[in-house]
Design a protein around this motif. Sequence first.
Motif, PDB file in Angstrom:
ATOM      1  N   SER A 128       0.826  -1.198   0.000  1.00  0.00           N
ATOM      2  CA  SER A 128       0.000   0.000   0.000  1.00  0.00           C
ATOM      3  C   SER A 128       0.862   1.250   0.000  1.00  0.00           C
ATOM      4  N   ARG A 129       0.363   2.285  -0.615  1.00  0.00           N
ATOM      5  CA  ARG A 129       1.025   3.594  -0.562  1.00  0.00           C
ATOM      6  C   ARG A 129       0.598   4.383   0.676  1.00  0.00           C
ATOM      7  N   VAL A 130      -0.356   3.849   1.437  1.00  0.00           N
ATOM      8  CA  VAL A 130      -0.865   4.541   2.626  1.00  0.00           C
ATOM      9  C   VAL A 130      -0.133   4.019   3.855  1.00  0.00           C
ATOM     10  N   PRO A 131       0.667   4.853   4.542  1.00  0.00           N
ATOM     11  CA  PRO A 131       1.359   4.387   5.746  1.00  0.00           C
ATOM     12  C   PRO A 131       0.382   4.186   6.896  1.00  0.00           C
ATOM     13  N   LEU A 132       0.768   3.346   7.833  1.00  0.00           N
ATOM     14  CA  LEU A 132      -0.059   3.082   9.002  1.00  0.00           C
ATOM     15  C   LEU A 132       0.614   3.669  10.234  1.00  0.00           C
ATOM     16  N   THR A 133      -0.078   4.582  10.894  1.00  0.00           N
ATOM     17  CA  THR A 133       0.423   5.214  12.103  1.00  0.00           C
ATOM     18  C   THR A 133      -0.355   4.689  13.294  1.00  0.00           C
ATOM     19  N   VAL A 134       0.348   4.181  14.299  1.00  0.00           N
ATOM     20  CA  VAL A 134      -0.305   3.592  15.466  1.00  0.00           C
ATOM     21  C   VAL A 134      -0.006   4.442  16.698  1.00  0.00           C
ATOM     22  N   ASN A 135      -1.047   5.034  17.271  1.00  0.00           N
ATOM     23  CA  ASN A 135      -0.917   5.764  18.532  1.00  0.00           C
ATOM     24  C   ASN A 135      -0.746   4.754  19.656  1.00  0.00           C
ATOM     25  N   PRO A 136       0.329   4.830  20.442  1.00  0.00           N
ATOM     26  CA  PRO A 136       0.537   3.843  21.513  1.00  0.00           C
ATOM     27  C   PRO A 136      -0.641   3.733  22.473  1.00  0.00           C
ATOM     28  N   LEU A 137      -1.365   4.825  22.686  1.00  0.00           N
ATOM     29  CA  LEU A 137      -2.512   4.802  23.593  1.00  0.00           C
ATOM     30  C   LEU A 137      -3.627   3.926  23.050  1.00  0.00           C
ATOM     31  N   LEU A 138      -3.709   3.825  21.716  1.00  0.00           N
ATOM     32  CA  LEU A 138      -4.802   3.106  21.077  1.00  0.00           C
ATOM     33  C   LEU A 138      -4.342   1.825  20.391  1.00  0.00           C
ATOM     34  N   ALA A 139      -3.083   1.462  20.541  1.00  0.00           N
ATOM     35  CA  ALA A 139      -2.523   0.310  19.833  1.00  0.00           C
ATOM     36  C   ALA A 139      -3.332  -0.949  20.112  1.00  0.00           C
ATOM     37  N   GLY A 140      -3.674  -1.667  19.058  1.00  0.00           N
ATOM     38  CA  GLY A 140      -4.349  -2.948  19.179  1.00  0.00           C
ATOM     39  C   GLY A 140      -5.850  -2.884  19.265  1.00  0.00           C
ATOM     40  N   ILE A 141      -6.435  -1.698  19.495  1.00  0.00           N
ATOM     41  CA  ILE A 141      -7.872  -1.580  19.702  1.00  0.00           C
ATOM     42  C   ILE A 141      -8.614  -1.608  18.367  1.00  0.00           C
ATOM     43  N   LYS A 142      -9.650  -2.427  18.261  1.00  0.00           N
ATOM     44  CA  LYS A 142     -10.455  -2.487  17.037  1.00  0.00           C
ATOM     45  C   LYS A 142     -11.510  -1.383  17.111  1.00  0.00           C
ATOM     46  N   SER A 143     -11.038  -0.162  16.970  1.00  0.00           N
ATOM     47  CA  SER A 143     -11.922   0.995  17.119  1.00  0.00           C
ATOM     48  C   SER A 143     -12.632   1.290  15.811  1.00  0.00           C
ATOM     49  N   LEU A 144     -13.617   2.185  15.877  1.00  0.00           N
ATOM     50  CA  LEU A 144     -14.343   2.612  14.690  1.00  0.00           C
ATOM     51  C   LEU A 144     -13.548   3.604  13.845  1.00  0.00           C
ATOM     52  N   ASN A 145     -12.437   4.086  14.368  1.00  0.00           N
ATOM     53  CA  ASN A 145     -11.620   5.045  13.633  1.00  0.00           C
ATOM     54  C   ASN A 145     -10.648   4.284  12.725  1.00  0.00           C
ATOM     55  N   ARG A 146     -11.037   4.078  11.470  1.00  0.00           N
ATOM     56  CA  ARG A 146     -10.278   3.226  10.553  1.00  0.00           C
ATOM     57  C   ARG A 146     -10.000   3.938   9.221  1.00  0.00           C
ATOM     58  N   LEU A 147      -9.790   5.253   9.260  1.00  0.00           N
ATOM     59  CA  LEU A 147      -9.615   6.002   8.021  1.00  0.00           C
ATOM     60  C   LEU A 147      -8.368   5.578   7.250  1.00  0.00           C
ATOM     61  N   GLU A 148      -7.270   5.245   7.948  1.00  0.00           N
ATOM     62  CA  GLU A 148      -6.068   4.811   7.232  1.00  0.00           C
ATOM     63  C   GLU A 148      -6.335   3.506   6.487  1.00  0.00           C
ATOM     64  N   GLN A 149      -7.119   2.609   7.111  1.00  0.00           N
ATOM     65  CA  GLN A 149      -7.462   1.352   6.448  1.00  0.00           C
ATOM     66  C   GLN A 149      -8.419   1.595   5.275  1.00  0.00           C
ATOM     67  N   VAL A 150      -9.336   2.545   5.444  1.00  0.00           N
ATOM     68  CA  VAL A 150     -10.259   2.870   4.357  1.00  0.00           C
ATOM     69  C   VAL A 150      -9.486   3.388   3.142  1.00  0.00           C
ATOM     70  N   MET A 151      -8.545   4.292   3.381  1.00  0.00           N
ATOM     71  CA  MET A 151      -7.761   4.836   2.276  1.00  0.00           C
ATOM     72  C   MET A 151      -6.924   3.746   1.611  1.00  0.00           C
ATOM     73  N   ALA A 152      -6.368   2.847   2.403  1.00  0.00           N
ATOM     74  CA  ALA A 152      -5.592   1.748   1.835  1.00  0.00           C
ATOM     75  C   ALA A 152      -6.485   0.811   1.031  1.00  0.00           C
ATOM     76  N   GLU A 162      -5.706  -7.901  -1.279  1.00  0.00           N
ATOM     77  CA  GLU A 162      -5.362  -7.120  -0.093  1.00  0.00           C
ATOM     78  C   GLU A 162      -4.169  -6.232  -0.411  1.00  0.00           C
ATOM     79  N   VAL A 163      -3.985  -5.182   0.402  1.00  0.00           N
ATOM     80  CA  VAL A 163      -2.776  -4.363   0.346  1.00  0.00           C
ATOM     81  C   VAL A 163      -2.139  -4.357   1.738  1.00  0.00           C
ATOM     82  N   ILE A 164      -0.807  -4.319   1.760  1.00  0.00           N
ATOM     83  CA  ILE A 164      -0.049  -4.392   3.008  1.00  0.00           C
ATOM     84  C   ILE A 164       0.464  -3.003   3.359  1.00  0.00           C
TER      85      ILE A 164
END
Length: 272
Positions: A128-152, A162-164
Amino acid sequence: MARIFWAEEDGLPAGDRGAAYGDGLFETILMRGQQGALVARHLERMVRDATRLGIPVTRRQLQDAYAQAVNRYGDASSAAPWVLKLVLTRGAGGRGYRPDPGMEPNLQIQAAPAPPRPYPDGVDVEFSRVPLTVNPLLAGIKSLNRLEQVMAAREIQDGLFEVIQSNARGELVEGSRTNLLLATDAGWFSPPRADLAVVGVMRQWVLERLRARGEQVTESPILPEHVLGDGCRGFYLLNSVLGVVSVGRLAGQDLPVDGGLATICDPLQTLE
């Protein structure tokens, strides 16, 4: 007590913080008839992550909602797999980003047919050309905030499965909807939990199965050259609905495919 909304009857109320700010969580559970795969793990993760976000919900409340959903949507006489989705939000209210104290959570429940299983001879994947940024406070949480995944996921076209996504260090972290697992002569490797946007239920179960079989499993960074180099013995995508998916081609390069892992780690073997 979470207020239940059935998706086919009514939507979440105006002002719901899940829709407005991604302030919530979700789980997708593979079902067959009135049984679900890895149900206990899904519900435990939702309670654990809700606690991290400060959303009040108990395991008993989720278990009762799950039982209602099974009675509503499940057909005990059918062998066709389907997917149950639980969407938990903080509720509706608050001024701007700041939630009101003592809010009542909302739980929307949805059902849909399961997607077809991928071809066992391997799927086509791209970086993928879309980088994935993980906030340590939210790491691992399956939250509703998935804009980076949507763009990818918008890059998944022309037969791609799939894209990696990579992090700022160039390490392969996740697919847009999957966790990663690499097989080598030295053992199995998966990116560290702290680097993941979502710590998948299927990922955890597969790693446990491999360790129980006496396999060497290491959580450490995976670089593109590890997958595309001669040491790769298989590259896998892990997803709680799709199970274990072998990658047959990555960035135009053929990879070795072995369907054995998908056989021993079939999510339909975990129905409960």
